[in-house]
Scaffold this motif. Structure first.
Motif, PDB file in Angstrom:
ATOM      1  N   ARG A 164      40.379  41.862  46.661  1.00  0.00           N
ATOM      2  CA  ARG A 164      41.510  42.422  45.916  1.00  0.00           C
ATOM      3  C   ARG A 164      42.830  42.206  46.648  1.00  0.00           C
ATOM      4  NH1 ARG A 164      40.674  48.301  43.384  1.00  0.00           N
ATOM      5  NH2 ARG A 164      42.891  47.886  43.035  1.00  0.00           N
TER       6      ARG A 164
ATOM      7  N   THR B 164      33.379  42.502  45.018  1.00  0.00           N
ATOM      8  CA  THR B 164      34.666  41.979  44.571  1.00  0.00           C
ATOM      9  C   THR B 164      35.844  42.712  45.193  1.00  0.00           C
ATOM     10  OG1 THR B 164      35.928  41.372  42.592  1.00  0.00           O
ATOM     11  CG2 THR B 164      34.839  43.506  42.562  1.00  0.00           C
ATOM     12  N   GLY B 165      35.635  43.957  45.624  1.00  0.00           N
ATOM     13  CA  GLY B 165      36.733  44.728  46.183  1.00  0.00           C
ATOM     14  C   GLY B 165      37.356  44.099  47.406  1.00  0.00           C
TER      15      GLY B 165
END
Length: 663
Positions: free
Chosen positions: A133, A129-130
Motif C-alpha cells: 500500500r 496486499t497491505g
C-alpha cells in the motif's frame, strides 16, 4: 524473540468485549496496544514448500458475427506455490492462475468522465496486499494509490468494434510471484512481478499486448513503532506492436518515498509522501494519454500545452498531513498536489492529475456510554480543490463542507447520518465538458441517513436513504437502500439488498461534436432523468465442514431520458441562463433515451476432499443489453426484466480441482 499478544472474549448476549491488555476505543490501532510475550529462545526457522497444482475444465458460450450461439470446451491447468524462505519471509507464486470461482463485480452505469474503482477479490493478490500500500488518497474508507492490483489481468484496453462475437473479458496472467515479509528489526519488504499474455481480437489484432508488471515496497519502522520511512518502485513494460503502439504506453514507471512520525504519546502524527512518474510511448500513444480524462491537456483554460509530438510524460505528486489520532478530540489537516503530467494508471489508480487540494477534518469521539448511546462519533469536514495551472479564486474546481455522525444506540442498533454543502463558493469545473472550457457549477446539498439493526439478531435489517438538490438548476435526486441480512443457523447465512435511485440532472454532459470541417467543437449538455434499480443477493450455506455452497446474483436495470439539448456558450458566466444556448434545431426535445440492463450471477460449490485440496463446481451467468433511442416510459421494471430474461445468456460451467501437498 518478542511477540505481540492479545486475548479477546466477545460476549454476544451483552454485546460486550473483554480483552487483555485493555484495547482503548479512543486510540487508533490495535497492534500498538498489544502486550509483549518475551523470553522465548531457540526457535528454529524451518523452510517448507507448499504446492497446489490444479486443473480446470470449462464450458463456455460462443457466438459468431451472425449471432449463432454455440458451446465450446476449454481445459487448462496451473499451480500455486508457497515457499517459506525464512520464518519471516514467504515466496508466493502462481502459474496460469484461474479465478473462475471469484464473485463477479457489481454492475454499474458510469456517466462520469472517470473510471470506476473496484475492490480486489482474487486470493493471490489479496493475501499480503497491505505491504504494497502506498495510498495517494482515501475517501469514504476506500483508498487508491500507486499500486492497484486490478491492473494485472485487467479487461483488454483496446476495443474490437468489428464483431459481435464474445471477446476476452480479461487478460490472461501467465504467471506471478511475490516475496513478502518483515525482519526482526522492523523492515517490511514486498516485491511482486507478474507477466500477462497477449489478447487478440476477431481479426487477430492486439487488444492487450504482452506485458510485465513490477512493484517493490520497503518500509522501515523506527523509534519502537513511533515512526516509519518507506519507498516504492513500480514499473510496467509492454511489448507493443503496430496494432497497439498508438493506443497504449510502452513503459510506465513510478517511484516514491513516504514517512510517518508519531509524537506526544502517539497522539499526534505528521506524515507525507513525494512521488514521481514517467510514461513513454509513440507520439500518438502519449497524445492519447494527454487527452484522457485523467489529464485533459486539450483544455483551453489550462496552462498546459497539448503536444502531439511528445514521446514521454513526466509528473510528480506530494502530500503533507498533520493529525491528532487519539483522544476525545481528533483532527486532520492535509494538503495534496498532483502535477498535470502525473500518470500512474498503468499499475496504480488516479482519476484527476493537475489538481491540488486542502482538506480539514475535526472529530469528536465519545466512547463512554450514556442513556442515549453506547458510543458517538461526530465529524466536521471541509475540502477545497484547485487546478495546478493557476491559483486564484476563479480556478477553484471543487469545495464542500459538512457534518456526519455515527452512533451506537443503547439497544445496539447503529445510526449514521450527515449533510454536506457543495460548491457554496463559486466553482469552475475544468472536467465537466470532457476536455473543453470550464463550467461554473451550481451549488447543491446532499444528506444521508442509515439505520442498522443489532448485529446479534438472526434477521438484521438495514435502511439507508440519501437525497441531493441543487439550487436554481432543476437538479435533484434520491436513493433508497434497504437490506436484510439473515442468519438462520450457523451454517446458513445471506443478504438481500435492493437499491433504487432517481437522478434528475440539468447539467449532464452528452457529447462533444466536432464540425465536419474540424473548425469547431460543440460541447453539449442536456437534462437527464434517470431511474436505476438493482437487487443484490448472497447466500452462504455450509453443508458440512468440508462442503459449502455460495450463491451471488444481481439484476441491474437503468433507464434514462435526455431533454433540453444545449451547447456550452459562456461557462464562466454568473448568470446560469447565459452559460448555455440551444444546440441546432433539435433543442428542447428528447434527443436520445437509453435502457441498460445486466444480470450477473455466480454459484460456487466447494468440496474440500482432503485437507487443503478442493474441487470447485462453478456456474457463472451473464446477460446484458443496451438500448439507445428507445421509447422512455415510466421505468417499467417488469418489462425491463422480461427483456433481460429474453437475452441469450453467457453461461460458463467450470470444474476446478486442486491438490495440496507440502514438502
Amino acid at each position: 524473540h518478542v511477540f505481540g499478544l492479545g486475548i479477546v472474549r466477545d460476549i454476544a448476549r451483552l454485546n460486550e468485549r473483554d480483552s487483555w491488555p485493555l484495547i482503548r476505543r479512543d486510540r487508533t490501532g490495535i497492534a500498538s496496544q498489544l502486550g509483549e510475550l518475551t523470553g522465548i529462545q531457540g526457535l528454529g526457522t524451518p523452510r517448507h514448500l507448499e504446492v497446489m497444482p490444479y486443473a480446470v475444465t470449462k464450458n463456455i458460450t460462443t457466438t459468431t458475427p451472425s449471432l449463432v450461439y454455440g458451446r465450446a470446451q476449454q481445459a487448462t491447468g496451473g499451480a500455486d506455490i508457497k515457499y517459506g524462505v525464512t520464518s519471516n519471509f514467504t515466496l508466493d507464486a502462481t502459474v496460469n492462475p484461474d479465478f473462475g470461482q471469484v464473485e463477479a463485480d457489481p454492475a454499474v452505469l458510469n456517466l462520469s468522465a472517470f473510471e470506476t474503482f473496484y475492490q480486489e477479490k482474487r486470493p493471490f493478490f489479496i493475501e499480503g496486499t497491505g505491504i504494497f500500500r502506498f495510498d495517494l488518497t482515501c475517501h469514504m474508507g476506500a483508498c487508491s494509490g500507486l499500486f492497484y492490483s486490478r491492473r494485472i489481468g485487467r479487461a483488454p484496453e483496446i476495443t474490437d468494434t468489428s464483431t459481435t462475437a464474445l471477446l476476452p473479458e480479461y487478460t490472461s496472467i501467465a504467471g506471478a510471484a511475490k516475496l513478502t515479509g518483515r525482519t526482526q528489526h522492523g523492515l517490511s519488504v514486498g516485491f511482486l512481478d507478474a507477466v500477462t499474455q497477449r489478447e487478440a481480437g476477431s481479426l487477430g489484432q492486439t487488444l492487450e499486448p504482452r506485458a510485465n508488471y513490477f512493484a517493490g515496497r520497503l518500509q522501515q519502522e523506527l523509534g519502537n513503532g513511533t515512526a516509519s520511512v518507506g519507498a516504492i518502485l513500480t514499473g510496467v513494460n509492454r511489448q507493443l506492436d503496430d496494432f497497439a503502439a498508438d493506443s497504449l504506453r510502452r513503459t510506465a514507471y513510478t517511484g516514491g518515498v513516504d514517512f510517518r512520525r508519531d509524537f506526544h504519546d502517539r497522539d499526534y502524527r505528521l506524515s507525507g509522501y513525494l512521488t514521481k512518474s514517467q510514461v513513454t510511448g509513440t507520439p500518438a500513444g502519449i497524445a492519447v494519454t494527454q487527452a484522457s480524462s485523467t489529464h485533459y491537456y486539450q483544455k483551453p483554460d489550462d496552462g498546459e500545452r497539448y503536444d502531439t509530438t511528445r514521446t514521454s510524460l513526466n509528473g510528480d505528486a506530494e502530500r503533507l498531513t498533520f493529525e491528532k489520532i487519539n483522544g476525545t478530540v481528533q483532527f486532520q489537516e492535509s494538503f495534496i498536489r498532483y502535477s498535470p503530467g502525473f500518470e500512474v494508471n498503468d499499475i496504480g489508480f488516479l482519476t484527476e492529475a493537475g489538481e491540488q487540494s486542502q482538506s480539514t477534518w475535526l472529530g469528536l469521539s465519545l466512547v463512554s456510554p450514556t442513556r442515549l448511546y453506547r458510543s458517538l462519533f461526530v465529524n466536521f469536514q471541509q475540502h477545497n480543490q484547485w487546478n495546478t495551472a493557476r491559483i486564484s479564486a476563479s480556478d477553484l474546481t471543487n469545495n464542500d463542507a459538512g457534518f456526519t455522525a455515527d452512533a451506537e444506540l443503547t439497544n445496539s442498533w447503529l445510526m449514521h447520518g450527515g449533510i454536506t454543502w457543495h460548491r457554496f463558493i463559486p466553482v469552475y469545473d475544468d472536467r465537466a465538458s470532457r476536455g473543453g472550457p470550464v463550467l461554473r457549477r451550481v451549488p447543491f446539498t446532499d444528506a444521508f441517513l442509515e439505520l442498522d439493526g443489532d448485529p446479534r439478531l438472526r434477521l438484521l435489517p438495514s435502511l439507508g436513504a440519501y437525497a441531493w438538490r441543487a439550487r436554481g438548476a432543476q437538479s435533484w435526486g434520491f436513493g433508497v437502500d434497504p437490506s436484510l441480512a439473515f442468519r438462520l443457523s450457523r451454517s446458513f447465512t445471506g443478504t438481500i439488498a435492493p437499491h433504487f435511485e432517481h437522478n434528475s440532472d440539468n447539467n449532464q454532459w452528452v457529447d462533444n461534436l466536432i464540425a465536419a470541417d474540424g473548425s469547431d467543437t460543440a460541447y453539449t449538455f442536456g437534462h437527464i432523468d434517470q431511474n436505476t434499480v438493482s437487487l443484490t443477493a448472497r447466500v452462504d450455506y455450509t453443508l458440512s465442514p468440508r462442503l459449502s455452497l455460495q450463491v451471488y446474483a444481481q439484476p441491474f436495470v437503468s433507464s434514462g431520458k435526455y431533454t433540453d439539448w444545449r451547447e456550452l456558450a459562456d461557462g464562466r458566466n454568473a448568470n446560469y441562463a447565459l452559460r448555455f444556448h440551444n444546440y441546432g434545431t433539435q433543442a428542447g426535445v428528447s434527443e436520445y433515451n437509453f435502457d441498460v440492463a445486466e444480470f450477473r450471477s455466480n454459484v460456487v460449490l466447494r468440496w474440500e476432499y482432503r485437507a487443503g485440496s478442493a474441487i470447485y463446481a462453478v456456474w457463472t451467468q451473464g446477460r446484458s443489453f443496451e438500448n439507445d433511442g428507445s421509447a422512455y416510459g415510466g421505468f417499467d421494471v417488469h418489462d425491463s426484466a422480461r427483456d433481460l430474461y429474453a437475452i441469450h445468456p453467457d453461461n460458463t460451467f467450470l470444474i476446478k480441482a486442486s491438490y495440496w501437498f507440502s514438502l
